[in-house]
Design an enzyme around this catalytic site. Structure first.
Site: not given
Length: 276
Positions: A204, A243
Site C-alpha cells: 500500500k 492479506r
C-alpha cells in the site's frame, strides 16, 4: 491470505492476472508458496477506481472460485455485492471479504445473518472515488474502533454469528499514511473488539511513502520486503491473518514471529521474563 486480483486496474498488479487461466495458475502458485487462503477479487478498490458492473464482476470471479475451490483451496472473495457473494459461496467460497463492512449493499447484512460463512468486516467510509476526502479523524484509532463496533453490533443484531466475524481496520481506505501507522500501533484496541483481526497492508501507498522518503524504490512491486516486515510485527502481536500479494516472504515472517512468541512464552512460564 494470498491475493488474486482478477482485474485490469488494481494498483499493485493491474492486469497481470486478469485472464482466468492465468489467475487460476497464480492462485495455485500462491498456495505452493504457503498461502492458507486465497482472496479472489474482481473489482479494484484503489483510490479513484470506477466500479465495474455486476455482470462483469460475476464473470471475472465465479469461474476462478470454482476452479480453485474444486482443488480443495480455502477461498475468500473480495466483494461489496451480496449477489457476487452468493454466487461465490455457491461456487465453493468459504469467506466473504467485504471492504465496505456491509455498507455498500443493503442485501449484504441479511445474507451474512442467514449464512454459515466467515465474514470480514472492514472499516469503510465510502467508495474509491470519495474515500480520500473522508480521511479526516480527530483520533483515528478510537474512531475506527467505534465505527467497526457499530458495524459488528448491526450484524449481530440482524442475526449474524459473532464467532464468524473478522475485523479489518481498512488500511488505506479513507486513511492517510500517518493514520495507517497509528492503526498498526493501536492493534490492542482492535483486538479488544473480541474478534479475529485481518491486516491488509500489502504494497500500500503508505509503505511506498516510507521507502521513497528513505531514497529506496517505492513502486508497489518493490514494497514486498516492507510488507513482510509489517507481517512479522502484526503476527508477533497475534493477529488472525495478513492479506498479501507476495506470499513467500510473509510466510517466513510469520515463522519468525511464531518463534519469537514461543520463546517469550517459554521465558514467562520459566519465570525468566526479561533475563539475558
Amino acid at each position: 491470505m494470498g491475493v488474486v486480483n482478477v482485474t485490469p486496474d488494481s494498483f499493485s498488479d493491474g492486469g497481470q492476472w486478469f485472464e482466468q487461466d492465468v489467475a487460476i495458475a497464480h492462485g495455485r502458485h500462491l498456495l505452493a508458496q504457503g498461502a492458507d487462503i486465497l482472496d479472489i477479487g474482481g473489482e479494484s478498490t484503489r483510490p479513484g477506481a470506477e466500479r465495474v458492473s455486476l455482470a462483469e464482476e460475476l464473470q471475472r470471479v465465479v469461474p476462478v472460485v470454482e476452479a480453485l475451490a474444486a482443488s480443495g483451496s480455502v477461498i475468500s472473495v473480495d466483494t461489496m455485492r451480496a449477489e457476487v457473494a452468493e454466487a461465490a459461496l455457491e461456487a465453493g467460497a468459504e469467506i466473504i471479504n467485504d471492504v465496505s463492512g456491509g455498507l455498500a449493499d443493503p442485501r449484504m447484512v441479511p445474507l451474512v445473518a442467514a449464512g454459515g460463512f466467515r465474514y470480514v468486516v472492514s472499516h469503510w467510509r465510502g467508495h474509491a472515488d470519495v474515500m480520500a476526502e473522508r480521511a479526516g479523524y480527530g483520533e483515528v484509532v478510537g474512531e475506527v474502533v467505534a465505527e467497526l463496533r457499530g458495524r459488528l453490533e448491526a450484524l449481530v443484531a440482524a442475526g449474524a454469528d459473532p464467532a464468524r466475524l473478522i475485523v479489518d481496520p481498512g488500511l488505506g481506505f479513507a486513511k492517510n499514511g500517518a493514520d495507517n501507522w497509528r492503526l498498526l500501533a493501536g492493534l490492542d484496541a482492535l483486538t479488544a473488539l473480541g474478534h479475529p483481526v485481518l491486516i491488509g497492508a500489502s504494497r500500500k501507498r503508505f509503505l511506498g511513502q516510507l521507502l521513497e522518503a528513505a531514497g529506496a524504490e517505492s513502486l508497489p512491486v518493490f514494497r514486498d520486503r516492507a510488507t513482510a516486515a509489517v507481517t512479522a510485527l502484526v503476527a508477533a502481536h497475534g493477529v488472525w491473518g495478513v492479506r498479501v500479494h507476495e506470499v513467500a516472504g510473509s510466510v517466513d515472517a510469520v515463522r519468525v514471529a511464531q518463534a519469537l512468541r514461543s520463546a517469550q512464552n517459554e521465558a514467562i512460564s520459566d519465570g525468566r521474563e526479561g533475563t539475558p
